[in-house]
Design a protein around this motif. Structure first.
Motif, PDB file in Angstrom:
ATOM      1  N   ALA A 244      48.075  46.824  32.289  1.00  0.00           N
ATOM      2  CA  ALA A 244      49.320  46.949  33.051  1.00  0.00           C
ATOM      3  C   ALA A 244      49.374  45.825  34.071  1.00  0.00           C
ATOM      4  CB  ALA A 244      49.381  48.301  33.762  1.00  0.00           C
ATOM      5  N   THR A 245      50.532  45.680  34.680  1.00  0.00           N
ATOM      6  CA  THR A 245      50.657  44.829  35.865  1.00  0.00           C
ATOM      7  C   THR A 245      50.156  45.641  37.044  1.00  0.00           C
ATOM      8  OG1 THR A 245      52.552  43.641  34.947  1.00  0.00           O
ATOM      9  CG2 THR A 245      52.251  43.545  37.329  1.00  0.00           C
ATOM     10  N   ALA A 246      49.106  45.149  37.683  1.00  0.00           N
ATOM     11  CA  ALA A 246      48.401  45.946  38.682  1.00  0.00           C
ATOM     12  C   ALA A 246      48.060  45.110  39.904  1.00  0.00           C
ATOM     13  CB  ALA A 246      47.116  46.513  38.080  1.00  0.00           C
ATOM     14  N   TYR A 247      47.879  45.796  41.030  1.00  0.00           N
ATOM     15  CA  TYR A 247      47.327  45.184  42.229  1.00  0.00           C
ATOM     16  C   TYR A 247      45.800  45.275  42.157  1.00  0.00           C
ATOM     17  CZ  TYR A 247      52.003  45.628  44.289  1.00  0.00           C
ATOM     18  OH  TYR A 247      53.348  45.540  44.553  1.00  0.00           O
ATOM     19  N   GLU A 248      45.134  44.260  42.707  1.00  0.00           N
ATOM     20  CA  GLU A 248      43.679  44.270  42.762  1.00  0.00           C
ATOM     21  C   GLU A 248      43.242  43.417  43.947  1.00  0.00           C
ATOM     22  OE1 GLU A 248      39.921  43.788  39.640  1.00  0.00           O
ATOM     23  OE2 GLU A 248      41.922  43.099  39.055  1.00  0.00           O
ATOM     24  N   PRO A 249      42.286  43.887  44.742  1.00  0.00           N
ATOM     25  CA  PRO A 249      41.760  43.029  45.801  1.00  0.00           C
ATOM     26  C   PRO A 249      41.286  41.716  45.191  1.00  0.00           C
ATOM     27  CG  PRO A 249      40.965  45.257  46.083  1.00  0.00           C
ATOM     28  CD  PRO A 249      41.650  45.218  44.739  1.00  0.00           C
ATOM     29  N   VAL A 250      41.725  40.603  45.748  1.00  0.00           N
ATOM     30  CA  VAL A 250      41.505  39.319  45.091  1.00  0.00           C
ATOM     31  C   VAL A 250      40.028  38.997  44.934  1.00  0.00           C
ATOM     32  CG1 VAL A 250      41.763  37.981  47.237  1.00  0.00           C
ATOM     33  CG2 VAL A 250      42.202  36.888  45.020  1.00  0.00           C
ATOM     34  N   GLU A 251      39.224  39.281  45.949  1.00  0.00           N
ATOM     35  CA  GLU A 251      37.797  38.964  45.829  1.00  0.00           C
ATOM     36  C   GLU A 251      37.148  39.838  44.759  1.00  0.00           C
ATOM     37  OE1 GLU A 251      36.538  36.376  47.019  1.00  0.00           O
ATOM     38  OE2 GLU A 251      38.199  35.841  48.355  1.00  0.00           O
ATOM     39  N   ARG A 252      37.578  41.087  44.649  1.00  0.00           N
ATOM     40  CA  ARG A 252      37.049  41.960  43.598  1.00  0.00           C
ATOM     41  C   ARG A 252      37.449  41.432  42.230  1.00  0.00           C
ATOM     42  NH1 ARG A 252      38.957  48.038  43.768  1.00  0.00           N
ATOM     43  NH2 ARG A 252      37.891  47.898  45.784  1.00  0.00           N
ATOM     44  N   ALA A 253      38.696  40.983  42.095  1.00  0.00           N
ATOM     45  CA  ALA A 253      39.160  40.441  40.816  1.00  0.00           C
ATOM     46  C   ALA A 253      38.356  39.208  40.419  1.00  0.00           C
ATOM     47  CB  ALA A 253      40.647  40.108  40.900  1.00  0.00           C
ATOM     48  N   ILE A 254      38.082  38.335  41.386  1.00  0.00           N
ATOM     49  CA  ILE A 254      37.303  37.130  41.096  1.00  0.00           C
ATOM     50  C   ILE A 254      35.922  37.500  40.565  1.00  0.00           C
ATOM     51  CG2 ILE A 254      36.175  35.144  42.168  1.00  0.00           C
ATOM     52  CD1 ILE A 254      38.642  34.972  44.052  1.00  0.00           C
ATOM     53  N   LEU A 255      35.266  38.445  41.220  1.00  0.00           N
ATOM     54  CA  LEU A 255      33.926  38.859  40.791  1.00  0.00           C
ATOM     55  C   LEU A 255      33.979  39.577  39.446  1.00  0.00           C
ATOM     56  CD1 LEU A 255      32.515  40.171  44.197  1.00  0.00           C
ATOM     57  CD2 LEU A 255      31.910  38.036  43.018  1.00  0.00           C
ATOM     58  N   ARG A 256      34.969  40.469  39.271  1.00  0.00           N
ATOM     59  CA  ARG A 256      35.049  41.236  38.028  1.00  0.00           C
ATOM     60  C   ARG A 256      35.313  40.343  36.835  1.00  0.00           C
ATOM     61  NH1 ARG A 256      38.971  42.675  34.987  1.00  0.00           N
ATOM     62  NH2 ARG A 256      40.647  42.278  36.491  1.00  0.00           N
ATOM     63  N   ILE A 257      36.244  39.432  36.969  1.00  0.00           N
ATOM     64  CA  ILE A 257      36.622  38.574  35.844  1.00  0.00           C
ATOM     65  C   ILE A 257      35.459  37.677  35.436  1.00  0.00           C
ATOM     66  CG2 ILE A 257      38.133  36.658  35.183  1.00  0.00           C
ATOM     67  CD1 ILE A 257      40.337  38.087  36.839  1.00  0.00           C
ATOM     68  N   GLU A 258      34.729  37.157  36.412  1.00  0.00           N
ATOM     69  CA  GLU A 258      33.566  36.333  36.062  1.00  0.00           C
ATOM     70  C   GLU A 258      32.469  37.190  35.442  1.00  0.00           C
ATOM     71  OE1 GLU A 258      30.927  32.633  37.743  1.00  0.00           O
ATOM     72  OE2 GLU A 258      32.189  33.753  39.159  1.00  0.00           O
ATOM     73  N   ALA A 259      32.253  38.398  35.973  1.00  0.00           N
ATOM     74  CA  ALA A 259      31.199  39.279  35.459  1.00  0.00           C
ATOM     75  C   ALA A 259      31.473  39.720  34.026  1.00  0.00           C
ATOM     76  CB  ALA A 259      31.052  40.494  36.366  1.00  0.00           C
ATOM     77  N   GLN A 260      32.751  39.841  33.661  1.00  0.00           N
ATOM     78  CA  GLN A 260      33.066  40.279  32.297  1.00  0.00           C
ATOM     79  C   GLN A 260      33.026  39.132  31.296  1.00  0.00           C
ATOM     80  OE1 GLN A 260      36.966  41.995  32.951  1.00  0.00           O
ATOM     81  NE2 GLN A 260      38.037  40.183  32.194  1.00  0.00           N
ATOM     82  N   GLY A 261      32.677  37.930  31.783  1.00  0.00           N
ATOM     83  CA  GLY A 261      32.459  36.805  30.893  1.00  0.00           C
ATOM     84  C   GLY A 261      33.600  35.825  30.765  1.00  0.00           C
ATOM     85  N   ASP A 262      34.639  35.967  31.599  1.00  0.00           N
ATOM     86  CA  ASP A 262      35.796  35.081  31.505  1.00  0.00           C
ATOM     87  C   ASP A 262      35.758  33.911  32.478  1.00  0.00           C
ATOM     88  OD1 ASP A 262      36.935  36.512  29.413  1.00  0.00           O
ATOM     89  OD2 ASP A 262      37.839  37.959  30.784  1.00  0.00           O
ATOM     90  N   GLY A 263      34.649  33.750  33.169  1.00  0.00           N
ATOM     91  CA  GLY A 263      34.447  32.551  33.973  1.00  0.00           C
ATOM     92  C   GLY A 263      35.011  32.635  35.375  1.00  0.00           C
ATOM     93  N   PRO A 264      34.777  31.569  36.149  1.00  0.00           N
ATOM     94  CA  PRO A 264      35.227  31.523  37.535  1.00  0.00           C
ATOM     95  C   PRO A 264      36.679  31.066  37.651  1.00  0.00           C
ATOM     96  CG  PRO A 264      34.061  29.510  37.009  1.00  0.00           C
ATOM     97  CD  PRO A 264      33.993  30.375  35.769  1.00  0.00           C
ATOM     98  N   VAL A 265      37.200  31.149  38.856  1.00  0.00           N
ATOM     99  CA  VAL A 265      38.517  30.574  39.140  1.00  0.00           C
ATOM    100  C   VAL A 265      38.456  29.069  38.884  1.00  0.00           C
ATOM    101  CG1 VAL A 265      40.174  30.074  40.983  1.00  0.00           C
ATOM    102  CG2 VAL A 265      39.130  32.343  40.806  1.00  0.00           C
ATOM    103  N   VAL A 266      39.454  28.558  38.171  1.00  0.00           N
ATOM    104  CA  VAL A 266      39.477  27.123  37.855  1.00  0.00           C
ATOM    105  C   VAL A 266      40.521  26.366  38.665  1.00  0.00           C
ATOM    106  CG1 VAL A 266      38.510  27.433  35.555  1.00  0.00           C
ATOM    107  CG2 VAL A 266      40.997  27.513  35.858  1.00  0.00           C
ATOM    108  N   ALA A 267      41.477  27.077  39.274  1.00  0.00           N
ATOM    109  CA  ALA A 267      42.480  26.377  40.084  1.00  0.00           C
ATOM    110  C   ALA A 267      43.143  27.372  41.044  1.00  0.00           C
ATOM    111  CB  ALA A 267      43.557  25.731  39.207  1.00  0.00           C
ATOM    112  N   ARG A 268      43.439  26.862  42.233  1.00  0.00           N
ATOM    113  CA  ARG A 268      44.224  27.583  43.244  1.00  0.00           C
ATOM    114  C   ARG A 268      45.436  26.716  43.524  1.00  0.00           C
ATOM    115  NH1 ARG A 268      40.502  30.015  47.515  1.00  0.00           N
ATOM    116  NH2 ARG A 268      41.764  28.783  48.946  1.00  0.00           N
ATOM    117  N   LYS A 269      46.640  27.244  43.300  1.00  0.00           N
ATOM    118  CA  LYS A 269      47.853  26.443  43.427  1.00  0.00           C
ATOM    119  C   LYS A 269      48.815  27.112  44.412  1.00  0.00           C
ATOM    120  CE  LYS A 269      47.538  22.993  40.451  1.00  0.00           C
ATOM    121  NZ  LYS A 269      48.574  22.932  39.449  1.00  0.00           N
ATOM    122  N   ARG A 270      49.443  26.279  45.225  1.00  0.00           N
ATOM    123  CA  ARG A 270      50.459  26.763  46.159  1.00  0.00           C
ATOM    124  C   ARG A 270      51.804  26.163  45.787  1.00  0.00           C
ATOM    125  NH1 ARG A 270      48.308  27.162  51.928  1.00  0.00           N
ATOM    126  NH2 ARG A 270      47.557  29.097  50.959  1.00  0.00           N
TER     127      ARG A 270
END
Length: 271
Positions: A244-270
């Motif tokens: 679903a489209t969901a809210y997630e604490p950003v730091e938790r999302a960063i850790l979870r996504i890397e832990a599940q094998g999808d790698g680190p953040v590759v870009a931050r854009k404004r």
């Protein structure tokens, strides 16, 4: 090397500007048409897998109509096939659906038969204004559910938040089902900000890199994924973890996504 997703050529036909660059039996300018169904899959091949989706009123350029399938290019440049019976002659839209969803009714009465269910972003042509409804090319739509195309939203994060809870759908672009890049495209396009279709294109084309604290509207990219900040600590993203489209604490999302094998953040854009 050309990107298939953005190259209007299929061997039989190609856009005129590609003459001399790609092989084709015919080169042509194409002709305009309009999507005539609420949501249509844009496929990689006739009867093939869904790449993206097009919404009612979207303008496309048609390069071929063969065996019930039209080879088209959408306004964001994405190329693919749609059933020919889902296209119609151009009728320039004037308004878009500005709520999560709405209905088009047979009469100026919410108790009359509903003709179509329309998702956010669907475009219609207003023919007449009544007390509580607009008469449009697809039926009577509540006035409060439509917004003039010349009055776009101004905050992409507001549009992204309107999609909260929408089920995840790979290649989806509507409030019936959406994926990560579809959410970003919907948010930006509703604000009249041009946006490509897929997350790799969005990472290349959108905004400028930044360091430091996050702020509302910032984009965070992983390989194959993207989300938007709604404040300095909260990400909204369409993702297969929540389906679903969901809210997630950003730091938790960063850790979870890397832990599940999808790698680190590759870009931050404004933006």
């Amino acid at each position: 090397m050309t990107d298939r997703r953005l190259t209007p050529a299929n061997g039989r036909v190609a856009a005129m500007h590609l003459a001399g660059q790609v092989d084709a039996e015919r080169y042509l300018e194409g002709w305009p048409a309009m999507v005539a169904a609420p949501v249509v899959d844009l496929r990689a091949a006739p009867d093939g897998p869904r790449d993206r989706q097009l919404l009612l009123g979207a303008v496309v350029t048609v390069f071929e109509d063969l065996n019930g399938w039209s080879f088209v290019q959408g306004g964001d440049g994405y190329v693919g096939y749609v059933p020919s019976d889902r296209l119609a002659t151009m009728m320039p839209p004037s308004h878009f659906v500005a709520t999560a969803a709405t209905h088009a009714y047979e009469e100026e009465d919410f108790k009359s038969p509903d003709l179509l269910g329309l998702p956010f972003g669907a475009r219609v042509q207003v023919l007449d204004e009544r007390r509580k409804f607009f008469e449009t090319n697809v039926g009577f739509v509540p006035k409060s559910h439509l917004r003039a195309l010349d009055r776009p939203f101004t905050d992409p994060a507001t549009v992204a938040q309107l999609h909260f809870g929408v089920p995840y759908l790979w290649g989806g672009n509507s409030t019936r089902g959406i994926d990560c890049s579809g959410l970003i495209a919907a948010a930006l396009q509703a604000c009249a900000i041009p946006c490509p279709a897929d997350s790799d294109m969005q990472q290349a084309d959108l905004g400028a890199p930044f360091e430091g604290a996050f702020q509302r509207g910032d984009l965070l990219f992983w390989k194959g994924h993207v989300g938007m900040l709604v404040d300095d600590t909260t990400l909204i993203h369409a993702n297969a973890h929540h389906m679903a489209t969901a809210y997630e604490p950003v730091e938790r999302a960063i850790l979870r996504i890397e832990a599940q094998g999808d790698g680190p953040v590759v870009a931050r854009k404004r933006l």
